[in-house]
Design an enzyme around this catalytic site. Structure first.
Site, PDB file in Angstrom:
ATOM      1  N   LEU A 399      -4.687  -1.245   3.580  1.00 51.73           N
ATOM      2  CA  LEU A 399      -3.972   0.152   4.777  1.00 51.73           C
ATOM      3  C   LEU A 399      -4.510  -0.384   6.050  1.00 51.73           C
ATOM      4  CD1 LEU A 399      -6.108   3.035   3.013  1.00 51.73           C
ATOM      5  CD2 LEU A 399      -3.316   2.483   2.484  1.00 51.73           C
ATOM      6  N   ASP A 400      -2.897  -0.172   7.040  1.00 47.37           N
ATOM      7  CA  ASP A 400      -3.087  -0.023   8.226  1.00 47.37           C
ATOM      8  C   ASP A 400      -3.883   0.009   8.750  1.00 47.37           C
ATOM      9  OD1 ASP A 400      -0.398  -1.420   7.860  1.00 47.37           O
ATOM     10  OD2 ASP A 400       0.727   0.424   9.112  1.00 47.37           O
ATOM     11  N   MET A 401      -4.335  -0.162  10.019  1.00 46.59           N
ATOM     12  CA  MET A 401      -5.911  -0.019  10.627  1.00 46.59           C
ATOM     13  C   MET A 401      -5.703   1.148  11.625  1.00 46.59           C
ATOM     14  SD  MET A 401      -7.289  -1.128  14.468  1.00 46.59           S
ATOM     15  CE  MET A 401      -5.682  -0.753  15.446  1.00 46.59           C
ATOM     16  N   SER A 402      -4.848   2.169  11.073  1.00 41.74           N
ATOM     17  CA  SER A 402      -4.598   3.428  11.537  1.00 41.74           C
ATOM     18  C   SER A 402      -4.279   4.455  10.265  1.00 41.74           C
ATOM     19  CB  SER A 402      -3.308   3.296  12.428  1.00 41.74           C
ATOM     20  OG  SER A 402      -3.730   3.016  14.056  1.00 41.74           O
ATOM     21  N   THR A 403      -4.283   4.243   8.659  1.00 44.55           N
ATOM     22  CA  THR A 403      -4.200   5.194   7.872  1.00 44.55           C
ATOM     23  C   THR A 403      -5.301   4.705   7.797  1.00 44.55           C
ATOM     24  OG1 THR A 403      -1.775   3.814   7.464  1.00 44.55           O
ATOM     25  CG2 THR A 403      -2.767   4.544   5.507  1.00 44.55           C
TER      26      THR A 403
END
Length: 552
Positions: A399-403
């Site tokens: 997952l993206d860091m921000s997700t």
């Protein structure tokens, strides 16, 4: 024009705004109030100016402001545009480029016209009827040669079969000297065919070589013109590179070739140095102006491939600007790079499921899936710490860091392979929850926009129908409140930033996810959460599913 001309005074009172102690970190920033004021003043100018004509509804542009202090200790700002504007580099409001290649009587344009003339000559030769006929003649001769050779080959096969039958017959009819004489006659037939094959090959080789010679008359001319064009193009490119010498606060100049030689690109990308930020700093250093803070924003409609929102601030690009600004900002104290801070400090993984084969976790937002260039703390590291005897790659998908949301972890190589196989075969079903910054009118739909990396501005993604990888997302609206849309995403493919781009792009939902600092606007977090996943257990073969409630 003079430095005084490009030095714009603030129209609003700024005495109650504190001067920043450090200069803006240009690759990730929140604009300083002075930059915002300068931007508002520039945007007011863009709304009412009559100095140039440009249709921003058709093609938007990136603009920049640099707040500076002059030798009289007055604070004002400079303005710049990335690239040319209205087919010109010379404008009353914007600082000039590092090098203006547009004057018709300048060396660049004169040499460029020579290249254009060479290109026209090449195109004329390539479209010449005699040249095209020579190509066609060669193809026809080659085709006819192949056909006749094939016809002879088939004829020889049949003749060989016939001779074999004849030999058998002769053996039963004749004997001794008469048989020998008859068999010799058959052998002579075989020799005659071989000679015929040789003569045919020689004939067509001569024919083909003749047609090749006729074609070579044209191709040699084209090749020579292309060689001259390449040499002149390289000379012009070298001249252009030599014009781009970038200053820093100490007045030290460094050429664009030297700047990029130690980067992964090795050579400068197209239009390196044409962005707003280098223009602004170059002008400030050339005219003894002290940089205080800066910001860049997009004005107008976005190109089809990129996601740019009208009036929104953007960081300097990574590919073209980062190496250049690395030199230009030497010796200047910069704001801290927030991307170097560990965002996972104080955060814990929630464990939704654990057995001897796999683990399912709920990852918090702003938490790396795998170690980054400067930060090791990540889901991978935490799992290694908790399961020191685990083997294999561990991380099945990212997952993206921000997700935030659900991630699958394999505790051995065999499990990892089986889980990844399910992802590859698209047997794993995922559902994401997102909050979009605006109202989506339709209730559900499908988005198919192919994606590829923007090599000039990593990690941003571009929509690209020529080189992009297929990306497909199904979506369904949950509700709409307070000018926000809560939505489910069902990704069919799993491309980098797929949901973020599909949400924000003009040809997607044209409504960015709240808190998307790449394709939308910053907030306290990215409002995207991997909420639900269903799959087959890699060992027990049971159908399993997991859900993690979002905190928004």
């Amino acid at each position: 024009m003079s430095a005084l001309h490009y030095f714009h005074s603030f129209q609003q009172k700024i005495s109650d705004i504190s001067i920043p102690k450090k200069f803006t970190y240009p690759f990730y920033y929140e604009p300083h109030p002075l930059s915002k004021l300068a931007t508002a003043q520039l945007q007011e100018y863009l709304n009412h100016q009559t100095d140039f004509t440009h249709d921003f509804s058709e093609t938007g542009k990136m603009f920049g402001v640099l707040v500076v202090k002059n030798q009289q200790n007055e604070i004002g700002f400079l303005a710049a545009v990335s690239g040319k504007l209205a087919n010109s580099n010379t404008h009353t409001y914007f600082v000039p480029p590092i090098f203006d290649m547009l004057p018709a009587d300048g060396y660049y344009k004169i040499e460029e016209e020579k290249l254009n003339l060479l290109t026209k000559k090449i195109e004329t030769l390539q479209n010449d009827v005699a040249y095209l006929q020579a190509i066609e003649n060669l193809k026809l001769v080659q085709k006819k040669a192949l056909q006749e050779k094939e016809d002879l080959r088939l004829e020889m096969i049949e003749a060989k079969k016939s001779r074999k039958v004849k030999r058998a017959e002769l053996t039963t009819i004749f004997s001794d000297d008469i048989l020998k004489e008859k068999l010799t006659e058959l052998d002579q037939q075989s020799i005659i065919y071989k000679l015929k094959k040789r003569d045919l090959a020689t004939f067509w080789e001569d024919e083909i070589n003749q047609k090749k010679k006729e074609l070579a008359v044209f191709e040699n001319q084209i090749h020579q013109l292309k060689k001259v064009r390449k040499e002149q193009s390289n000379t012009l490119q070298q001249f252009l590179f030599n014009q781009y010498q970038f200053l820093n606060k100490e007045g030290i100049a460094k050429g664009v070739i030297d700047i990029f030689k130690d980067t992964p690109l090795k050579t400068p990308p197209a239009a390196a140095g044409e962005c707003a930020a280098p223009k602004l700093l170059q002008y400030a250093f050339t005219n003894n102006l002290i940089p205080i803070c800066m910001a860049e924003f997009w004005w107008g409609n976005a190109p089809n491939s990129e996601i740019r929102k009208h009036g929104q601030f953007y960081p300097a690009c990574q590919g073209k600007c980062k190496p250049i600004l690395g030199h230009m900002l030497q010796g200047i104290a910069l704001d801290e790079n927030p991307l170097l801070e560990n965002p996972a400090i104080g955060k814990e993984l929630e464990y939704l499921y654990e057995d001897e084969f796999m683990v399912v976790v709920n990852k918090p937002a702003e938490f790396l899936s795998v170690p980054g260039k400067t930060i090791n703390d990540s889901v991978y590291l935490r799992i290694k710490q908790k399961y020191p005897n685990a083997t294999g790659p561990l991380i099945v998908h990212r997952l993206d860091m921000s997700t935030s949301g659900i991630m699958l972890i394999a505790l051995d190589k065999n499990t990892h392979e089986k889980l990844q196989s399910q992802f590859i075969k698209r047997q794993v079903k995922k559902r994401y929850l997102a909050l979009l910054d605006g109202i989506v009118k339709d209730d559900k739909g499908t988005i198919e926009l192919p994606l590829r990396l923007d090599i000039d501005d990593r990690p941003r993604q571009l929509v690209c129908y020529e080189h992009g990888k297929p990306a497909k997302t199904l979506w369904k609206v949950i509700n709409r409140t307070n000018n926000k849309t809560r939505i489910y995403f069902y990704p069919v493919t799993g491309r980098t930033h797929q949901l973020r781009v599909h949400a924000s792009h003009l040809n997607g939902l044209n409504t960015p996810i709240v808190g998307d600092d790449l394709y939308g606007s910053k907030s306290n977090r990215l409002y995207l959460h991997a909420e639900h996943i269903s799959l087959t257990h890699p060992v027990t073969k049971e159908k399993i599913e997991f859900k993690a409630k979002a905190n928004f």
